[in-house]
Design a protein around this motif. Structure first.
Motif, PDB file in Angstrom:
ATOM      1  N   GLN A  54       0.838  -1.207   0.000  1.00  0.00           N
ATOM      2  CA  GLN A  54       0.000   0.000   0.000  1.00  0.00           C
ATOM      3  C   GLN A  54       0.872   1.256   0.000  1.00  0.00           C
ATOM      4  OE1 GLN A  54      -2.379  -0.744   3.477  1.00  0.00           O
ATOM      5  NE2 GLN A  54      -4.092  -1.552   2.293  1.00  0.00           N
ATOM      6  N   ASN A  55       1.926   1.265   0.806  1.00  0.00           N
ATOM      7  CA  ASN A  55       2.815   2.429   0.855  1.00  0.00           C
ATOM      8  C   ASN A  55       3.560   2.615  -0.462  1.00  0.00           C
ATOM      9  OD1 ASN A  55       2.071   3.098   3.454  1.00  0.00           O
ATOM     10  ND2 ASN A  55       3.729   1.954   4.396  1.00  0.00           N
ATOM     11  N   ALA A  56       3.954   1.516  -1.090  1.00  0.00           N
ATOM     12  CA  ALA A  56       4.635   1.610  -2.385  1.00  0.00           C
ATOM     13  C   ALA A  56       3.709   2.205  -3.442  1.00  0.00           C
ATOM     14  CB  ALA A  56       5.131   0.229  -2.816  1.00  0.00           C
ATOM     15  N   LYS A  57       2.435   1.802  -3.416  1.00  0.00           N
ATOM     16  CA  LYS A  57       1.469   2.360  -4.359  1.00  0.00           C
ATOM     17  C   LYS A  57       1.270   3.855  -4.129  1.00  0.00           C
ATOM     18  CE  LYS A  57      -1.207  -1.833  -5.250  1.00  0.00           C
ATOM     19  NZ  LYS A  57      -2.521  -2.485  -5.058  1.00  0.00           N
ATOM     20  N   LYS A  58       1.239   4.271  -2.862  1.00  0.00           N
ATOM     21  CA  LYS A  58       1.094   5.702  -2.555  1.00  0.00           C
ATOM     22  C   LYS A  58       2.300   6.482  -3.062  1.00  0.00           C
ATOM     23  CE  LYS A  58      -1.734   5.118   1.585  1.00  0.00           C
ATOM     24  NZ  LYS A  58      -1.745   5.218   3.055  1.00  0.00           N
ATOM     25  N   ARG A  59       3.506   5.914  -2.864  1.00  0.00           N
ATOM     26  CA  ARG A  59       4.718   6.593  -3.348  1.00  0.00           C
ATOM     27  C   ARG A  59       4.688   6.715  -4.864  1.00  0.00           C
ATOM     28  NH1 ARG A  59       7.017   3.309   0.518  1.00  0.00           N
ATOM     29  NH2 ARG A  59       7.801   1.847  -1.042  1.00  0.00           N
ATOM     30  N   LEU A  60       4.243   5.654  -5.534  1.00  0.00           N
ATOM     31  CA  LEU A  60       4.164   5.692  -6.994  1.00  0.00           C
ATOM     32  C   LEU A  60       3.175   6.751  -7.457  1.00  0.00           C
ATOM     33  CD1 LEU A  60       4.898   4.637  -9.775  1.00  0.00           C
ATOM     34  CD2 LEU A  60       3.126   2.883  -9.480  1.00  0.00           C
ATOM     35  N   ARG A  61       1.996   6.804  -6.828  1.00  0.00           N
ATOM     36  CA  ARG A  61       1.010   7.827  -7.210  1.00  0.00           C
ATOM     37  C   ARG A  61       1.585   9.229  -7.020  1.00  0.00           C
ATOM     38  NH1 ARG A  61      -2.801   4.097  -5.074  1.00  0.00           N
ATOM     39  NH2 ARG A  61      -2.731   5.055  -3.020  1.00  0.00           N
ATOM     40  N   THR A  62       2.325   9.441  -5.942  1.00  0.00           N
ATOM     41  CA  THR A  62       2.944  10.743  -5.688  1.00  0.00           C
ATOM     42  C   THR A  62       3.955  11.067  -6.784  1.00  0.00           C
ATOM     43  OG1 THR A  62       2.648  10.529  -3.309  1.00  0.00           O
ATOM     44  CG2 THR A  62       4.325  12.079  -4.049  1.00  0.00           C
ATOM     45  N   ALA A  71      13.919  14.003  -8.170  1.00  0.00           N
ATOM     46  CA  ALA A  71      14.023  12.634  -7.643  1.00  0.00           C
ATOM     47  C   ALA A  71      12.966  11.730  -8.270  1.00  0.00           C
ATOM     48  CB  ALA A  71      13.887  12.634  -6.125  1.00  0.00           C
ATOM     49  N   ASN A  72      11.749  12.253  -8.421  1.00  0.00           N
ATOM     50  CA  ASN A  72      10.676  11.460  -9.022  1.00  0.00           C
ATOM     51  C   ASN A  72      11.007  11.120 -10.474  1.00  0.00           C
ATOM     52  OD1 ASN A  72       9.350  11.745  -6.612  1.00  0.00           O
ATOM     53  ND2 ASN A  72       7.829  13.181  -7.362  1.00  0.00           N
ATOM     54  N   ALA A  73      11.492  12.098 -11.217  1.00  0.00           N
ATOM     55  CA  ALA A  73      11.839  11.890 -12.624  1.00  0.00           C
ATOM     56  C   ALA A  73      12.923  10.819 -12.750  1.00  0.00           C
ATOM     57  CB  ALA A  73      12.302  13.192 -13.257  1.00  0.00           C
ATOM     58  N   ARG A  74      13.911  10.869 -11.878  1.00  0.00           N
ATOM     59  CA  ARG A  74      15.004   9.893 -11.911  1.00  0.00           C
ATOM     60  C   ARG A  74      14.462   8.469 -11.692  1.00  0.00           C
ATOM     61  NH1 ARG A  74      18.011  12.201  -8.380  1.00  0.00           N
ATOM     62  NH2 ARG A  74      17.424  10.930  -6.603  1.00  0.00           N
ATOM     63  N   HIS A  75      13.606   8.310 -10.695  1.00  0.00           N
ATOM     64  CA  HIS A  75      13.058   6.983 -10.395  1.00  0.00           C
ATOM     65  C   HIS A  75      12.104   6.508 -11.488  1.00  0.00           C
ATOM     66  CE1 HIS A  75      14.900   6.572  -6.506  1.00  0.00           C
ATOM     67  NE2 HIS A  75      14.448   7.759  -6.153  1.00  0.00           N
ATOM     68  N   LEU A  76      11.285   7.409 -12.022  1.00  0.00           N
ATOM     69  CA  LEU A  76      10.367   7.029 -13.093  1.00  0.00           C
ATOM     70  C   LEU A  76      11.140   6.613 -14.343  1.00  0.00           C
ATOM     71  CD1 LEU A  76       7.589   9.717 -12.609  1.00  0.00           C
ATOM     72  CD2 LEU A  76       7.376   7.259 -12.188  1.00  0.00           C
ATOM     73  N   CYS A  77      12.198   7.336 -14.677  1.00  0.00           N
ATOM     74  CA  CYS A  77      13.013   6.992 -15.845  1.00  0.00           C
ATOM     75  C   CYS A  77      13.700   5.643 -15.658  1.00  0.00           C
ATOM     76  CB  CYS A  77      14.065   8.069 -16.106  1.00  0.00           C
ATOM     77  SG  CYS A  77      13.368   9.576 -16.804  1.00  0.00           S
ATOM     78  N   ALA A  78      14.116   5.358 -14.439  1.00  0.00           N
ATOM     79  CA  ALA A  78      14.788   4.089 -14.165  1.00  0.00           C
ATOM     80  C   ALA A  78      13.856   2.905 -14.389  1.00  0.00           C
ATOM     81  CB  ALA A  78      15.326   4.077 -12.739  1.00  0.00           C
ATOM     82  N   HIS A  79      12.553   3.139 -14.274  1.00  0.00           N
ATOM     83  CA  HIS A  79      11.580   2.060 -14.409  1.00  0.00           C
ATOM     84  C   HIS A  79      10.648   2.263 -15.602  1.00  0.00           C
ATOM     85  CE1 HIS A  79      12.934   0.379 -10.679  1.00  0.00           C
ATOM     86  NE2 HIS A  79      12.801   1.546 -10.101  1.00  0.00           N
ATOM     87  N   LEU A  80      11.097   3.018 -16.580  1.00  0.00           N
ATOM     88  CA  LEU A  80      10.272   3.312 -17.746  1.00  0.00           C
ATOM     89  C   LEU A  80       9.852   2.036 -18.476  1.00  0.00           C
ATOM     90  CD1 LEU A  80       8.962   5.475 -19.461  1.00  0.00           C
ATOM     91  CD2 LEU A  80      11.087   5.635 -20.781  1.00  0.00           C
ATOM     92  N   ASP A  81      10.744   1.056 -18.533  1.00  0.00           N
ATOM     93  CA  ASP A  81      10.400  -0.199 -19.214  1.00  0.00           C
ATOM     94  C   ASP A  81       9.210  -0.888 -18.545  1.00  0.00           C
ATOM     95  OD1 ASP A  81      12.098  -0.618 -16.958  1.00  0.00           O
ATOM     96  OD2 ASP A  81      12.596  -2.635 -17.680  1.00  0.00           O
ATOM     97  N   LEU A  82       9.142  -0.864 -17.220  1.00  0.00           N
ATOM     98  CA  LEU A  82       8.018  -1.474 -16.503  1.00  0.00           C
ATOM     99  C   LEU A  82       6.729  -0.699 -16.734  1.00  0.00           C
ATOM    100  CD1 LEU A  82       9.759  -2.310 -13.110  1.00  0.00           C
ATOM    101  CD2 LEU A  82       9.199  -3.884 -14.971  1.00  0.00           C
ATOM    102  N   ILE A  83       6.837   0.625 -16.764  1.00  0.00           N
ATOM    103  CA  ILE A  83       5.665   1.472 -16.996  1.00  0.00           C
ATOM    104  C   ILE A  83       5.094   1.195 -18.381  1.00  0.00           C
ATOM    105  CG2 ILE A  83       4.880   3.865 -17.260  1.00  0.00           C
ATOM    106  CD1 ILE A  83       7.057   4.586 -15.117  1.00  0.00           C
ATOM    107  N   GLU A  84       5.973   1.138 -19.381  1.00  0.00           N
ATOM    108  CA  GLU A  84       5.529   0.885 -20.749  1.00  0.00           C
ATOM    109  C   GLU A  84       4.922  -0.515 -20.886  1.00  0.00           C
ATOM    110  OE1 GLU A  84       9.134   1.756 -22.859  1.00  0.00           O
ATOM    111  OE2 GLU A  84       8.560   3.846 -23.173  1.00  0.00           O
TER     112      GLU A  84
END
Length: 95
Positions: A54-62, A71-84
């Motif tokens: 639940q906390n991980a989902k909240k962090r992701l939504r944030t 910091a958010n951009a860095r983490h999102l870019c690191a996991h872009l393959d999973l998002i896609e």
């Protein structure tokens, strides 16, 4: 969810976690109270992981709401393959 039955694989995994926790406790010299049954221990483990997810989902939504924050951009870019991959799976479900 408490409304869904666990698979035999999930039950075996949960039971193995209980064995590992009890083994580690013994190695550390810790003792559980007699009232702390395997069922209670499984419930505690389940609640710990449920809260963790639940906390991980909240962090992701944030992060998704504030993607330009460095910091958010860095983490999102690191996991872009999973998002896609997730987006592709969702679009397949909606067809």
């Amino acid at each position: 969810s408490t409304t869904k039955c666990q698979s035999a694989h999930q039950q075996a995994f949960n039971n193995e976690l209980v064995v590992l926790v009890r083994k580690e406790a013994t190695e550390q010299g810790w003792e559980f109270d007699d009232s702390f049954s395997d069922k209670v221990l499984r419930d505690r483990i389940r609640c710990y992981y449920k809260t963790h997810i639940q906390n991980a989902k909240k962090r992701l939504r944030t992060m998704v709401r504030n993607p330009t924050k460095k910091a958010n951009a860095r983490h999102l870019c690191a996991h872009l393959d999973l998002i896609e991959k997730h987006q592709a799976e969702e679009s397949q479900k909606n067809k």
